[in-house]
Structure formats: C-alpha cells, structure tokens
Design a protein around this motif. Structure first.
Motif, PDB file in Angstrom:
ATOM      1  N   GLN A  23      82.875 -20.958 -18.901  1.00  0.00           N
ATOM      2  CA  GLN A  23      81.479 -20.826 -18.471  1.00  0.00           C
ATOM      3  C   GLN A  23      81.400 -20.499 -16.978  1.00  0.00           C
ATOM      4  OE1 GLN A  23      78.983 -24.216 -19.235  1.00  0.00           O
ATOM      5  NE2 GLN A  23      77.119 -23.044 -18.931  1.00  0.00           N
ATOM      6  N   ALA A  24      82.152 -21.199 -16.167  1.00  0.00           N
ATOM      7  CA  ALA A  24      82.120 -20.963 -14.721  1.00  0.00           C
ATOM      8  C   ALA A  24      82.596 -19.549 -14.366  1.00  0.00           C
ATOM      9  CB  ALA A  24      82.981 -21.995 -13.996  1.00  0.00           C
ATOM     10  N   MET A  25      83.525 -19.030 -15.156  1.00  0.00           N
ATOM     11  CA  MET A  25      84.050 -17.690 -14.905  1.00  0.00           C
ATOM     12  C   MET A  25      83.227 -16.595 -15.582  1.00  0.00           C
ATOM     13  SD  MET A  25      88.153 -18.154 -15.296  1.00  0.00           S
ATOM     14  CE  MET A  25      89.181 -18.761 -13.969  1.00  0.00           C
ATOM     15  N   GLY A  26      82.261 -16.987 -16.398  1.00  0.00           N
ATOM     16  CA  GLY A  26      81.473 -16.004 -17.130  1.00  0.00           C
ATOM     17  C   GLY A  26      82.294 -15.276 -18.181  1.00  0.00           C
ATOM     18  N   LEU A  27      83.162 -16.019 -18.855  1.00  0.00           N
ATOM     19  CA  LEU A  27      84.117 -15.411 -19.786  1.00  0.00           C
ATOM     20  C   LEU A  27      83.851 -15.710 -21.257  1.00  0.00           C
ATOM     21  CD1 LEU A  27      87.467 -15.996 -17.915  1.00  0.00           C
ATOM     22  CD2 LEU A  27      86.696 -13.832 -18.840  1.00  0.00           C
ATOM     23  N   GLU A  28      82.754 -16.365 -21.595  1.00  0.00           N
ATOM     24  CA  GLU A  28      82.558 -16.785 -22.980  1.00  0.00           C
ATOM     25  C   GLU A  28      82.661 -15.629 -23.969  1.00  0.00           C
ATOM     26  OE1 GLU A  28      80.389 -17.581 -20.490  1.00  0.00           O
ATOM     27  OE2 GLU A  28      79.751 -19.660 -20.690  1.00  0.00           O
ATOM     28  N   SER A  29      81.939 -14.532 -23.709  1.00  0.00           N
ATOM     29  CA  SER A  29      81.951 -13.385 -24.631  1.00  0.00           C
ATOM     30  C   SER A  29      83.314 -12.716 -24.664  1.00  0.00           C
ATOM     31  CB  SER A  29      80.897 -12.353 -24.223  1.00  0.00           C
ATOM     32  OG  SER A  29      79.617 -12.909 -24.350  1.00  0.00           O
ATOM     33  N   GLU A  30      83.915 -12.554 -23.499  1.00  0.00           N
ATOM     34  CA  GLU A  30      85.247 -11.941 -23.401  1.00  0.00           C
ATOM     35  C   GLU A  30      86.263 -12.754 -24.200  1.00  0.00           C
ATOM     36  OE1 GLU A  30      88.359  -9.449 -21.915  1.00  0.00           O
ATOM     37  OE2 GLU A  30      86.221  -9.183 -21.660  1.00  0.00           O
ATOM     38  N   LEU A  31      86.256 -14.059 -24.034  1.00  0.00           N
ATOM     39  CA  LEU A  31      87.222 -14.902 -24.729  1.00  0.00           C
ATOM     40  C   LEU A  31      86.988 -14.895 -26.236  1.00  0.00           C
ATOM     41  CD1 LEU A  31      87.497 -17.930 -22.290  1.00  0.00           C
ATOM     42  CD2 LEU A  31      89.218 -16.164 -22.732  1.00  0.00           C
ATOM     43  N   LEU A  32      85.742 -14.904 -26.651  1.00  0.00           N
ATOM     44  CA  LEU A  32      85.437 -14.875 -28.076  1.00  0.00           C
ATOM     45  C   LEU A  32      85.955 -13.581 -28.702  1.00  0.00           C
ATOM     46  CD1 LEU A  32      84.035 -16.256 -30.458  1.00  0.00           C
ATOM     47  CD2 LEU A  32      81.936 -15.074 -29.783  1.00  0.00           C
ATOM     48  N   ARG A  33      85.652 -12.467 -28.086  1.00  0.00           N
ATOM     49  CA  ARG A  33      86.097 -11.160 -28.595  1.00  0.00           C
ATOM     50  C   ARG A  33      87.621 -11.055 -28.585  1.00  0.00           C
ATOM     51  NH1 ARG A  33      83.865  -8.116 -24.962  1.00  0.00           N
ATOM     52  NH2 ARG A  33      85.737  -7.979 -23.698  1.00  0.00           N
ATOM     53  N   ASP A  34      88.228 -11.384 -27.479  1.00  0.00           N
ATOM     54  CA  ASP A  34      89.673 -11.205 -27.353  1.00  0.00           C
ATOM     55  C   ASP A  34      90.473 -12.230 -28.146  1.00  0.00           C
ATOM     56  OD1 ASP A  34      89.272  -8.938 -25.910  1.00  0.00           O
ATOM     57  OD2 ASP A  34      89.843  -9.780 -23.985  1.00  0.00           O
ATOM     58  N   THR A  35      89.930 -13.420 -28.339  1.00  0.00           N
ATOM     59  CA  THR A  35      90.585 -14.394 -29.209  1.00  0.00           C
ATOM     60  C   THR A  35      90.608 -13.855 -30.632  1.00  0.00           C
ATOM     61  OG1 THR A  35      89.967 -16.268 -27.817  1.00  0.00           O
ATOM     62  CG2 THR A  35      90.501 -16.761 -30.113  1.00  0.00           C
ATOM     63  N   GLY A  36      89.531 -13.197 -31.034  1.00  0.00           N
ATOM     64  CA  GLY A  36      89.483 -12.597 -32.367  1.00  0.00           C
ATOM     65  C   GLY A  36      90.585 -11.567 -32.576  1.00  0.00           C
ATOM     66  N   LEU A  37      90.872 -10.776 -31.546  1.00  0.00           N
ATOM     67  CA  LEU A  37      91.952  -9.791 -31.644  1.00  0.00           C
ATOM     68  C   LEU A  37      93.302 -10.478 -31.818  1.00  0.00           C
ATOM     69  CD1 LEU A  37      90.880  -7.304 -28.825  1.00  0.00           C
ATOM     70  CD2 LEU A  37      90.766  -6.921 -31.298  1.00  0.00           C
ATOM     71  N   ARG A  38      93.534 -11.544 -31.063  1.00  0.00           N
ATOM     72  CA  ARG A  38      94.820 -12.262 -31.177  1.00  0.00           C
ATOM     73  C   ARG A  38      94.918 -12.960 -32.522  1.00  0.00           C
ATOM     74  NH1 ARG A  38      93.079  -9.989 -26.566  1.00  0.00           N
ATOM     75  NH2 ARG A  38      94.893  -9.441 -25.331  1.00  0.00           N
ATOM     76  N   HIS A  39      93.805 -13.482 -33.005  1.00  0.00           N
ATOM     77  CA  HIS A  39      93.776 -14.108 -34.320  1.00  0.00           C
ATOM     78  C   HIS A  39      94.186 -13.087 -35.380  1.00  0.00           C
ATOM     79  CE1 HIS A  39      92.141 -15.762 -38.054  1.00  0.00           C
ATOM     80  NE2 HIS A  39      92.224 -16.938 -37.470  1.00  0.00           N
ATOM     81  N   ALA A  40      93.610 -11.890 -35.293  1.00  0.00           N
ATOM     82  CA  ALA A  40      93.925 -10.848 -36.272  1.00  0.00           C
ATOM     83  C   ALA A  40      95.404 -10.470 -36.218  1.00  0.00           C
ATOM     84  CB  ALA A  40      93.048  -9.625 -36.030  1.00  0.00           C
ATOM     85  N   ARG A  41      95.981 -10.395 -35.027  1.00  0.00           N
ATOM     86  CA  ARG A  41      97.400 -10.034 -34.904  1.00  0.00           C
ATOM     87  C   ARG A  41      98.307 -11.081 -35.534  1.00  0.00           C
ATOM     88  NH1 ARG A  41      96.934  -8.222 -28.661  1.00  0.00           N
ATOM     89  NH2 ARG A  41      95.839  -6.264 -29.038  1.00  0.00           N
ATOM     90  N   ILE A  42      98.032 -12.352 -35.228  1.00  0.00           N
ATOM     91  CA  ILE A  42      98.858 -13.430 -35.787  1.00  0.00           C
ATOM     92  C   ILE A  42      98.667 -13.484 -37.301  1.00  0.00           C
ATOM     93  CG2 ILE A  42      99.274 -15.917 -35.847  1.00  0.00           C
ATOM     94  CD1 ILE A  42      98.225 -15.957 -32.880  1.00  0.00           C
ATOM     95  N   ALA A  43      97.421 -13.455 -37.755  1.00  0.00           N
ATOM     96  CA  ALA A  43      97.123 -13.545 -39.189  1.00  0.00           C
ATOM     97  C   ALA A  43      97.788 -12.408 -39.951  1.00  0.00           C
ATOM     98  CB  ALA A  43      95.613 -13.540 -39.416  1.00  0.00           C
ATOM     99  N   SER A  44      97.737 -11.213 -39.405  1.00  0.00           N
ATOM    100  CA  SER A  44      98.340 -10.056 -40.065  1.00  0.00           C
ATOM    101  C   SER A  44      99.856 -10.204 -40.170  1.00  0.00           C
ATOM    102  CB  SER A  44      97.982  -8.784 -39.288  1.00  0.00           C
ATOM    103  OG  SER A  44      98.609  -7.661 -39.851  1.00  0.00           O
ATOM    104  N   CYS A  84      92.103 -15.037 -10.922  1.00  0.00           N
ATOM    105  CA  CYS A  84      91.477 -16.297 -11.330  1.00  0.00           C
ATOM    106  C   CYS A  84      90.565 -16.852 -10.239  1.00  0.00           C
ATOM    107  CB  CYS A  84      92.540 -17.315 -11.724  1.00  0.00           C
ATOM    108  SG  CYS A  84      93.343 -16.897 -13.291  1.00  0.00           S
ATOM    109  N   GLU A  85      90.999 -16.759  -8.989  1.00  0.00           N
ATOM    110  CA  GLU A  85      90.147 -17.204  -7.882  1.00  0.00           C
ATOM    111  C   GLU A  85      88.840 -16.431  -7.876  1.00  0.00           C
ATOM    112  OE1 GLU A  85      92.448 -16.534  -4.355  1.00  0.00           O
ATOM    113  OE2 GLU A  85      93.759 -18.257  -4.707  1.00  0.00           O
ATOM    114  N   LEU A  86      88.937 -15.115  -8.021  1.00  0.00           N
ATOM    115  CA  LEU A  86      87.741 -14.275  -7.996  1.00  0.00           C
ATOM    116  C   LEU A  86      86.854 -14.513  -9.215  1.00  0.00           C
ATOM    117  CD1 LEU A  86      89.374 -11.050  -6.592  1.00  0.00           C
ATOM    118  CD2 LEU A  86      87.541 -12.361  -5.494  1.00  0.00           C
ATOM    119  N   PHE A  87      87.447 -14.714 -10.383  1.00  0.00           N
ATOM    120  CA  PHE A  87      86.648 -14.999 -11.569  1.00  0.00           C
ATOM    121  C   PHE A  87      85.845 -16.280 -11.372  1.00  0.00           C
ATOM    122  CE2 PHE A  87      90.098 -12.858 -14.443  1.00  0.00           C
ATOM    123  CZ  PHE A  87      89.739 -11.609 -13.959  1.00  0.00           C
TER     124      PHE A  87
END
Length: 194
Positions: free
Chosen positions: A112-133, A23-26
């Motif tokens: 935004q500060a960590m440059g994680l917007e795309s990563e979080l969007l993609r990976d949130t979608g995976l978790r959404h699919a797991r819970i929804a399923s 987290c510090e490095l991100f």
C-alpha cells in the motif's frame, strides 16, 4: 562535507544498489511515479546500466523469484513419468528454500505504501500461472488426468505464493518461509496426487 560521485560501477553490486534505490523510491514517491531514470540516478549508474541487470521496473521486484520458478520448472519437466507428489514437492521446494528478504518481500509487506497493490496482484497471477503450468505438466507426464493435473498445479502454486506473501507480510526474516510452505502443503492434503 562534500559528496563526490564516482564514475563507473558502484562498490556494491550494481544489481543490489539498483534494487535498493528502487525500493527507496517506491516507498518515497510510489511505484507508478518512479521512473527507471529515477532509479538509475539514485543508484548512481546510467539508465542503460539499469538494463544490464533488469528488463523493467517490475523486474526489480520479481527477478529473484522468477529465477527460482524457472529452475523449479526445469526440475519438474525433468521428472517425466517418475513424477509423483513427493518428487513434485521436492522440485518446488527450492522456490521457497533459503529465500532471503529481498525487494519482493519488501514490496509485499509495504504494498500500500509503495502503491503496488494492482501491480502485485497482476504479476502474482503471472507467477501463479507459471508454477501451476509446470506442476500440471509434470502431473500429466506421469499419467494424471487433465483436470486433476490442473487442480494440483493450481494448489501447489497457491501454496508457494500464499506462503511467500504471508511470510513477507509478517516480517520476512522473522520466521521460516519453508515452515510456512510446509503448513500450506498440509492444508491441501485432501488433494492427493492420484
């Protein structure tokens, strides 16, 4: 004053030390620019030690939530024909119950500060699919038709992940994630179980 590094495992849990270093490095240099070797070096462990705790750089952020989703999925699968709205919500509640600020909460708040917007969007979608399923599977086991089961699964997954995101963005630990989730569930009350 000289600083000595000791060989072997750090005093604090290596898992926690690695997550803190990541987290510090991100925050300092961004998610994409941070390598696993950078994280291990900052934490004072070997690169191979990193893989004793995490399967990937992304896993540093998601492993805590993933464990909760897996436990909820097992509980949902165990409901069988007894699944109803109350039982499903009770099986899903442990995902948010007692969730303490962690690397994911920090990442959501500082995406935004960590440059994680795309990563979080993609990976949130995976978790959404797991819970929804998992929720939809429980609903189908109880005789709910396919479309309604999918809608219920998606609605509950959205309630979980939206609550988590808003809680983190507002300052994890400042409010109750469980209360946030309860409010989200109230907002989908027009989607009855049957």
């Amino acid at each position: 004053m000289t600083t000595e590094t000791r060989a072997g495992r750090p005093k604090a849990s290596s898992r926690e030390t690695l997550a803190e270093a990541a987290c510090e490095l991100f925050l300092e240099q961004g998610y994409e620019e941070t390598s696993i070797a950078d994280i291990a070096r900052r934490a004072g462990v070997s690169r191979s030690s990193f893989f004793n705790y995490f399967s990937s750089k992304s896993d540093v952020l998601w492993s805590g939530l993933d464990a909760r989703i897996e436990a909820a999925s097992v509980a949902l699968a165990g409901l069988g024909t007894d699944a109803d709205g109350a039982a499903v919500r009770a099986a899903v509640m442990p995902i948010v119950h007692g969730f303490a600020p962690d690397p994911l909460a920090l990442a959501l708040r500082n995406a935004q500060a960590m440059g994680l917007e795309s990563e979080l969007l993609r990976d949130t979608g995976l978790r959404h699919a797991r819970i929804a399923s998992a929720v939809a599977g429980a609903a189908r086991s109880a005789g709910v038709d396919e479309i309604r089961a999918d809608i219920l699964g998606s609605a509950l997954a959205t309630a979980v992940l939206s609550s988590l995101r808003v809680w983190a963005e507002q300052g994890a630990g400042q409010a109750s994630l469980e209360a946030q989730f309860d409010a989200a569930l109230r907002s989908i009350h027009d989607l009855p179980w049957r």
